[in-house]
Write a protein that holds these residues in place. Structure first.
Motif, PDB file in Angstrom:
ATOM      1  N   MET A   1       0.836  -1.190   0.000  1.00 50.19           N
ATOM      2  CA  MET A   1       0.000   0.000   0.000  1.00 50.19           C
ATOM      3  C   MET A   1       0.877   1.248   0.000  1.00 50.19           C
ATOM      4  N   SER A   2       0.509   2.203  -0.823  1.00 56.18           N
ATOM      5  CA  SER A   2       1.242   3.461  -0.873  1.00 56.18           C
ATOM      6  C   SER A   2       0.747   4.395   0.215  1.00 56.18           C
ATOM      7  N   ARG A   3       1.667   4.864   1.038  1.00 53.93           N
ATOM      8  CA  ARG A   3       1.292   5.838   2.062  1.00 53.93           C
ATOM      9  C   ARG A   3       1.176   7.220   1.440  1.00 53.93           C
ATOM     10  N   VAL A   4       2.009   7.487   0.426  1.00 51.23           N
ATOM     11  CA  VAL A   4       1.982   8.777  -0.251  1.00 51.23           C
ATOM     12  C   VAL A   4       0.717   8.900  -1.094  1.00 51.23           C
ATOM     13  N   GLY A   5       0.382   7.837  -1.831  1.00 56.18           N
ATOM     14  CA  GLY A   5      -0.735   7.873  -2.763  1.00 56.18           C
ATOM     15  C   GLY A   5      -2.095   8.028  -2.108  1.00 56.18           C
ATOM     16  N   LYS A   6      -2.248   7.582  -0.859  1.00 56.45           N
ATOM     17  CA  LYS A   6      -3.544   7.654  -0.175  1.00 56.45           C
ATOM     18  C   LYS A   6      -3.993   9.088   0.063  1.00 56.45           C
ATOM     19  N   LYS A   7      -3.046   9.989   0.319  1.00 51.51           N
ATOM     20  CA  LYS A   7      -3.372  11.366   0.681  1.00 51.51           C
ATOM     21  C   LYS A   7      -3.742  12.170  -0.570  1.00 51.51           C
ATOM     22  N   PRO A   8      -4.923  12.829  -0.586  1.00 56.68           N
ATOM     23  CA  PRO A   8      -5.275  13.650  -1.750  1.00 56.68           C
ATOM     24  C   PRO A   8      -4.437  14.930  -1.807  1.00 56.68           C
ATOM     25  N   VAL A   9      -4.234  15.452  -3.013  1.00 54.77           N
ATOM     26  CA  VAL A   9      -3.464  16.675  -3.205  1.00 54.77           C
ATOM     27  C   VAL A   9      -4.435  17.856  -3.121  1.00 54.77           C
ATOM     28  N   GLN A  10      -4.294  18.677  -2.082  1.00 52.79           N
ATOM     29  CA  GLN A  10      -5.163  19.842  -1.903  1.00 52.79           C
ATOM     30  C   GLN A  10      -4.767  20.929  -2.900  1.00 52.79           C
ATOM     31  N   ILE A  11      -5.775  21.568  -3.496  1.00 48.16           N
ATOM     32  CA  ILE A  11      -5.532  22.650  -4.439  1.00 48.16           C
ATOM     33  C   ILE A  11      -5.688  23.967  -3.676  1.00 48.16           C
ATOM     34  N   PRO A  12      -4.605  24.761  -3.503  1.00 50.94           N
ATOM     35  CA  PRO A  12      -4.713  26.016  -2.767  1.00 50.94           C
ATOM     36  C   PRO A  12      -5.460  27.087  -3.561  1.00 50.94           C
ATOM     37  N   SER A  13      -5.839  28.156  -2.888  1.00 48.45           N
ATOM     38  CA  SER A  13      -6.547  29.241  -3.577  1.00 48.45           C
ATOM     39  C   SER A  13      -5.579  29.926  -4.543  1.00 48.45           C
ATOM     40  N   GLY A  14      -6.096  30.341  -5.684  1.00 50.19           N
ATOM     41  CA  GLY A  14      -5.256  30.941  -6.716  1.00 50.19           C
ATOM     42  C   GLY A  14      -4.714  29.932  -7.706  1.00 50.19           C
ATOM     43  N   VAL A  15      -5.005  28.648  -7.480  1.00 49.49           N
ATOM     44  CA  VAL A  15      -4.544  27.582  -8.381  1.00 49.49           C
ATOM     45  C   VAL A  15      -5.760  26.832  -8.897  1.00 49.49           C
ATOM     46  N   THR A  16      -5.798  26.605 -10.208  1.00 50.89           N
ATOM     47  CA  THR A  16      -6.890  25.824 -10.795  1.00 50.89           C
ATOM     48  C   THR A  16      -6.326  24.545 -11.383  1.00 50.89           C
ATOM     49  N   ALA A  17      -7.031  23.446 -11.133  1.00 51.57           N
ATOM     50  CA  ALA A  17      -6.603  22.146 -11.652  1.00 51.57           C
ATOM     51  C   ALA A  17      -7.741  21.551 -12.472  1.00 51.57           C
ATOM     52  N   THR A  18      -7.388  20.934 -13.592  1.00 58.30           N
ATOM     53  CA  THR A  18      -8.374  20.249 -14.414  1.00 58.30           C
ATOM     54  C   THR A  18      -7.861  18.850 -14.714  1.00 58.30           C
ATOM     55  N   VAL A  19      -8.783  17.883 -14.683  1.00 57.71           N
ATOM     56  CA  VAL A  19      -8.455  16.503 -15.001  1.00 57.71           C
ATOM     57  C   VAL A  19      -9.235  16.129 -16.246  1.00 57.71           C
ATOM     58  N   ASP A  20      -8.512  15.804 -17.325  1.00 58.22           N
ATOM     59  CA  ASP A  20      -9.132  15.431 -18.592  1.00 58.22           C
ATOM     60  C   ASP A  20      -8.620  14.048 -18.965  1.00 58.22           C
ATOM     61  N   GLY A  21      -9.373  13.000 -18.556  1.00 55.21           N
ATOM     62  CA  GLY A  21      -8.923  11.628 -18.780  1.00 55.21           C
ATOM     63  C   GLY A  21      -7.728  11.331 -17.897  1.00 55.21           C
ATOM     64  N   GLN A  22      -6.556  11.091 -18.500  1.00 51.86           N
ATOM     65  CA  GLN A  22      -5.336  10.817 -17.746  1.00 51.86           C
ATOM     66  C   GLN A  22      -4.442  12.058 -17.654  1.00 51.86           C
ATOM     67  N   MET A  23      -4.861  13.178 -18.245  1.00 49.17           N
ATOM     68  CA  MET A  23      -4.052  14.402 -18.248  1.00 49.17           C
ATOM     69  C   MET A  23      -4.485  15.324 -17.107  1.00 49.17           C
ATOM     70  N   VAL A  24      -3.513  15.719 -16.276  1.00 53.62           N
ATOM     71  CA  VAL A  24      -3.773  16.665 -15.185  1.00 53.62           C
ATOM     72  C   VAL A  24      -3.092  17.968 -15.563  1.00 53.62           C
ATOM     73  N   LYS A  25      -3.878  19.066 -15.623  1.00 49.65           N
ATOM     74  CA  LYS A  25      -3.335  20.389 -15.940  1.00 49.65           C
ATOM     75  C   LYS A  25      -3.546  21.280 -14.736  1.00 49.65           C
ATOM     76  N   VAL A  26      -2.491  21.984 -14.339  1.00 52.32           N
ATOM     77  CA  VAL A  26      -2.534  22.868 -13.170  1.00 52.32           C
ATOM     78  C   VAL A  26      -2.064  24.247 -13.606  1.00 52.32           C
ATOM     79  N   LYS A  27      -2.846  25.261 -13.244  1.00 54.86           N
ATOM     80  CA  LYS A  27      -2.525  26.634 -13.619  1.00 54.86           C
ATOM     81  C   LYS A  27      -2.494  27.484 -12.366  1.00 54.86           C
ATOM     82  N   GLY A  28      -1.437  28.294 -12.227  1.00 59.09           N
ATOM     83  CA  GLY A  28      -1.308  29.149 -11.056  1.00 59.09           C
ATOM     84  C   GLY A  28      -0.679  30.475 -11.409  1.00 59.09           C
ATOM     85  N   SER A  29      -0.269  31.220 -10.384  1.00 63.02           N
ATOM     86  CA  SER A  29       0.279  32.555 -10.597  1.00 63.02           C
ATOM     87  C   SER A  29       1.631  32.528 -11.318  1.00 63.02           C
TER      88      SER A  29
END
Length: 177
Positions: A1-29
């Motif tokens: 079991m992955s200890r790292v993988g279990k924890k979700p990645v929080q998106i802070p304010s000012g950052v937008t994340a989009t998940v399109d299939g297997q592609m993760v796009k993150v946009k920030g300042s």
């Protein structure tokens, strides 16, 4: 079991994340980054956090689970804060200077080394014996710092060469008469 993988990645304010299939796009300042998650791992955006989970219990899926979560976390940190590596230059006459898009290194060779600064990375020299590599992509920043260090790695007798600021060099005792 992955200890790292279990924890979700929080998106802070000012950052937008989009998940399109297997592609993760993150946009920030600081900019925009993307990562293609391996097929063995599923990724989803749920209430302000990116969750990563394995599709099955195979060894490769479990191996790529934690890595994928860490990559997504690095994207989020990169676009919000950025990454930085500090290098120190030790040795008589050893110095560095930035001239345009080139880092000029004098490291005791018969010639100066001209290192082309890659795109997406900024290099500054606050002092002639200090080099700061910064950028939003953790892999590029680390690779650039490693390439600069490789030109003259630190030697164990006097500690001359290029080393990371937080690196400890094990010293050896010289010859005895």
């Amino acid at each position: 079991m992955s200890r790292v993988g279990k924890k979700p990645v929080q998106i802070p304010s000012g950052v937008t994340a989009t998940v399109d299939g297997q592609m993760v796009k993150v946009k920030g300042s600081k900019g925009e980054l993307s990562f293609l998650v391996p097929e063995e791992v599923s990724v989803a955006l749920e209430n302000g956090a990116v969750t990563v989970s394995p599709r099955d219990e195979s060894k490769t899926a479990r191996a790529k689970w934690g890595m994928s979560r860490a990559q997504v976390a690095n994207l989020v940190e990169g676009v919000s804060k950025g990454f930085e590596k500090r290098l120190e230059i030790n040795g008589v006459g050893y110095r560095a200077a930035v001239a345009g898009k080139v880092l000029k290194l004098s490291l005791g060779y018969s010639h100066d080394i001209d290192y082309e600064i890659p795109a997406g990375v900024t290099i500054t020299t606050p002092k002639p014996t200090e080099v700061v590599v910064a950028g939003i992509d953790k892999q590029k920043v680390g690779q650039t710092a490693a390439e600069i260090r490789e030109y003259r790695g630190p030697e164990p007798y006097k500690g001359k060469g290029v080393k990371y600021a937080d690196e400890f060099i094990f010293r050896k005792e010289g010859k005895k008469k």
